[in-house]
Motif scaffolding. Structure first.
Motif, mmCIF file in Angstrom:
data_model
loop_
_atom_site.group_PDB
_atom_site.id
_atom_site.type_symbol
_atom_site.label_atom_id
_atom_site.label_comp_id
_atom_site.label_asym_id
_atom_site.label_seq_id
_atom_site.Cartn_x
_atom_site.Cartn_y
_atom_site.Cartn_z
ATOM 1 N N ASN A 103 98.635 41.043 41.901
ATOM 2 C CA ASN A 103 98.802 41.986 41.844
ATOM 3 C C ASN A 103 100.244 42.620 41.555
ATOM 4 O OD1 ASN A 103 96.795 44.039 43.593
ATOM 5 N ND2 ASN A 103 97.840 43.961 45.452
ATOM 6 N N GLY B 200 94.255 43.253 40.768
ATOM 7 C CA GLY B 200 94.250 42.544 42.446
ATOM 8 C C GLY B 200 93.013 43.290 42.791
ATOM 9 N N ARG C 267 85.035 43.098 55.177
ATOM 10 C CA ARG C 267 86.400 42.983 54.617
ATOM 11 C C ARG C 267 87.643 43.242 55.885
ATOM 12 N NH1 ARG C 267 89.386 46.747 50.054
ATOM 13 N NH2 ARG C 267 91.422 45.908 50.065
ATOM 14 N N GLY D 121 93.539 44.133 53.736
ATOM 15 C CA GLY D 121 93.687 43.991 52.695
ATOM 16 C C GLY D 121 92.858 42.871 52.212
ATOM 17 N N GLU D 122 93.083 41.269 51.872
ATOM 18 C CA GLU D 122 92.801 39.901 51.087
ATOM 19 C C GLU D 122 92.428 39.193 52.189
ATOM 20 O OE1 GLU D 122 95.746 39.874 52.044
ATOM 21 O OE2 GLU D 122 96.331 38.123 51.455
HETATM 22 N N1 GTP Z 1 94.319 45.551 44.677
HETATM 23 C C1 GTP Z 1 95.177 44.755 46.064
HETATM 24 N N2 GTP Z 1 95.905 45.250 46.397
HETATM 25 C C2 GTP Z 1 95.594 45.124 47.964
HETATM 26 C C3 GTP Z 1 94.790 45.685 49.015
HETATM 27 N N3 GTP Z 1 94.997 44.976 50.619
HETATM 28 C C4 GTP Z 1 95.781 44.445 50.412
HETATM 29 N N4 GTP Z 1 96.391 44.437 48.867
HETATM 30 C C5 GTP Z 1 97.163 43.601 48.374
HETATM 31 O O1 GTP Z 1 97.247 42.270 48.929
HETATM 32 C C6 GTP Z 1 98.563 42.122 48.613
HETATM 33 C C7 GTP Z 1 98.750 40.269 49.839
HETATM 34 O O2 GTP Z 1 100.346 39.635 50.280
HETATM 35 P P1 GTP Z 1 100.438 38.428 51.123
HETATM 36 O O3 GTP Z 1 99.680 38.859 52.432
HETATM 37 O O4 GTP Z 1 102.082 38.563 50.569
HETATM 38 O O5 GTP Z 1 99.859 37.595 50.296
HETATM 39 P P2 GTP Z 1 99.585 36.507 49.847
HETATM 40 O O6 GTP Z 1 100.371 37.339 48.386
HETATM 41 O O7 GTP Z 1 98.394 36.206 48.898
HETATM 42 O O8 GTP Z 1 100.002 35.101 50.090
HETATM 43 P P3 GTP Z 1 99.420 34.199 50.695
HETATM 44 O O9 GTP Z 1 98.073 35.083 51.523
HETATM 45 O O10 GTP Z 1 100.670 33.879 51.538
HETATM 46 O O11 GTP Z 1 98.362 33.565 49.579
HETATM 47 C C8 GTP Z 1 100.337 42.018 49.235
HETATM 48 O O12 GTP Z 1 100.889 43.014 47.813
HETATM 49 C C9 GTP Z 1 98.746 44.001 49.113
HETATM 50 O O13 GTP Z 1 99.878 44.793 49.218
HETATM 51 C C10 GTP Z 1 93.873 46.354 47.987
HETATM 52 O O14 GTP Z 1 92.510 46.481 48.485
HETATM 53 N N5 GTP Z 1 93.727 45.824 46.530
#
Ligand code: GTP
Length: 373
Positions: A253, A261, A284, A287-288
């Motif tokens: 992102n 992302g 889902r 977020g991720e």
């Molecule tokens: N593009 C996008 N980003 C998202 C969405 N939902 C959540 N995110 C982003 O996912 C990111 C999750 O970051 P972290 O929780 O720090 O996790 P990570 O970077 O995957 O790190 P680790 O889980 O520790 O490996 C955040 O920056 C959220 O803004 C989405 O629907 N689209």
């Protein structure tokens, strides 16, 4: 308890196909009309108003025709014989011949036959377009006019042109009014059909919005909760849940932008969906973060599923997120034993804990959280 599958009288008469039922019902109403008309004509003959032999021939013609149309429709032969599944034009032509014939043989009572013309556009409401209904009404009027002209020419003493003119004027009035009414009703019918179709597709859209995650098309968290509760009630087989979290997703992102992302999330969802079985549920969760519910699956099999998913992601790098970029994930798996006793909330919490352990142990791996003793 055995459920009776014997068809009721309505199903015997009309069949079970909903579209054909309406067409069959119309032929049945047509048959009854012919029967009542044959009785009325017979009464006219008994009263000395009409010729017995003529009215008998007409009764045979109209009843045999009506029976044939009913049988063609009820047996399902009609749609196979003609592109016009309701045989609308054939039935209209046959009805027109019957009415014109009735006019010609009803003697002084022939004015009553004019009334029958009203029925033509009314039957058309169900099977003809407004334009076809108008054309059919006009054809019917011309046919009656021809009969009137023929009769006034061939039997001027019995057919007074002034009386016949009045019949034609009345025929024109009743046919115009019934055609206008049929057109209006037909329009209302089509409007309600359109509205029903729009409503059905809106409902489908609302259901999709309520149960699907818009970005990935996977089951959303709310719908996943319901499916989990249903799975928990289903007895008999071991059950596994996996909590999956993409690794270092924030970096994508931050370095490539939110749109890339999103593409990574969609890519993961696509590959994962192709990897799991149809009976598994992939949702889902946030977020991720994704939740995978695997019914009838042992912990070893669940580990194998996630290993296969990892391999498939490795085999499908996503260039949009960087040269050779491969999506990796950390996952925690919790086994629930027999699904009927599964406490899925506790299992999800255990899978979550295992997922965080996987993160701390270096990411890009799946760990199994043993069932509590
Ligand atoms: N593009 C996008 N980003 C998202 C969405 N939902 C959540 N995110 C982003 O996912 C990111 C999750 O970051 P972290 O929780 O720090 O996790 P990570 O970077 O995957 O790190 P680790 O889980 O520790 O490996 C955040 O920056 C959220 O803004 C989405 O629907 N689209």
């Amino acid at each position: 308890m055995t459920v009776s599958t014997r068809p009721g009288p309505a199903e015997l008469l009309l069949g079970s196909d909903p579209q054909r039922r309406l067409h069959t019902l119309l032929t049945l109403v047509g048959w009854l009309t012919c029967f009542v008309m044959a009785c009325a004509q017979h009464a006219a003959a008994m009263l000395g108003l009409a010729d017995e032999a003529h009215t008998s021939r007409l009764a045979v013609f109209s009843l045999v025709g009506a029976t044939l149309f009913y049988l063609l429709m009820r047996s399902g032969l009609a749609p196979r014989l003609a592109s016009d599944a309701a045989l609308s034009w054939l039935q209209a032509s046959w009805a027109l011949v019957s009415i014109s014939w009735a006019y010609a043989v009803s003697g002084p009572a022939r004015g009553a036959a004019v009334v029958l013309l009203v029925l033509m556009p009314l039957f058309g409401i169900f099977t003809l377009t407004p334009r076809q209904t108008r054309l059919m009404a006009l054809t019917s009027f011309l046919a009656i006019t021809l009969v009137v002209v023929w009769k006034t020419q061939s039997e001027p003493l019995r057919y007074d042109p002034r009386v016949e003119l009045m019949h034609l004027i009345f025929a024109a009035i009743v046919m115009s009014v019934s055609t206008v009414l049929a057109t209006l009703i037909g329009r209302l019918k089509r409007q309600s059909q359109r509205e029903r179709a729009e409503l059905a597709s809106a409902l489908e859209r609302i259901q999709a919005l309520a149960t699907k995650d818009e970005l990935t098309g996977l089951t959303n968290r709310r719908a996943a909760g319901e499916q989990l509760r249903r799975a928990a009630r289903d007895p008999g087989a071991p059950l596994c849940v996996a909590m999956i979290d993409l690794d270092r997703f924030k970096q994508v992102n931050d370095s490539r932008g939110h749109a890339v992302g999103d593409e990574v999330l969609r890519h993961f969802a696509r590959v994962a969906r192709e990897t799991v079985r149809a009976e598994d549920m992939l949702a889902r969760w946030g977020g991720e973060e994704f939740l995978l519910l695997m019914p009838a699956t042992t912990p070893e099999q669940a580990l194998a599923v996630l290993a296969r998913l990892r391999a498939r992601l490795h085999a499908a790098p996503l260039a949009a997120a960087g040269p050779g970029y491969v999506v990796t994930f950390s996952a925690g798996i919790a086994a629930c034993g027999d699904a009927a006793d599964a406490d899925l909330d506790a299992a999800i919490a255990r899978a979550d804990a295992a997922m965080y352990r996987a993160k701390h142990e270096g990411r890009d791996r799946a760990l199994l959280e043993p069932a509590p003793a």
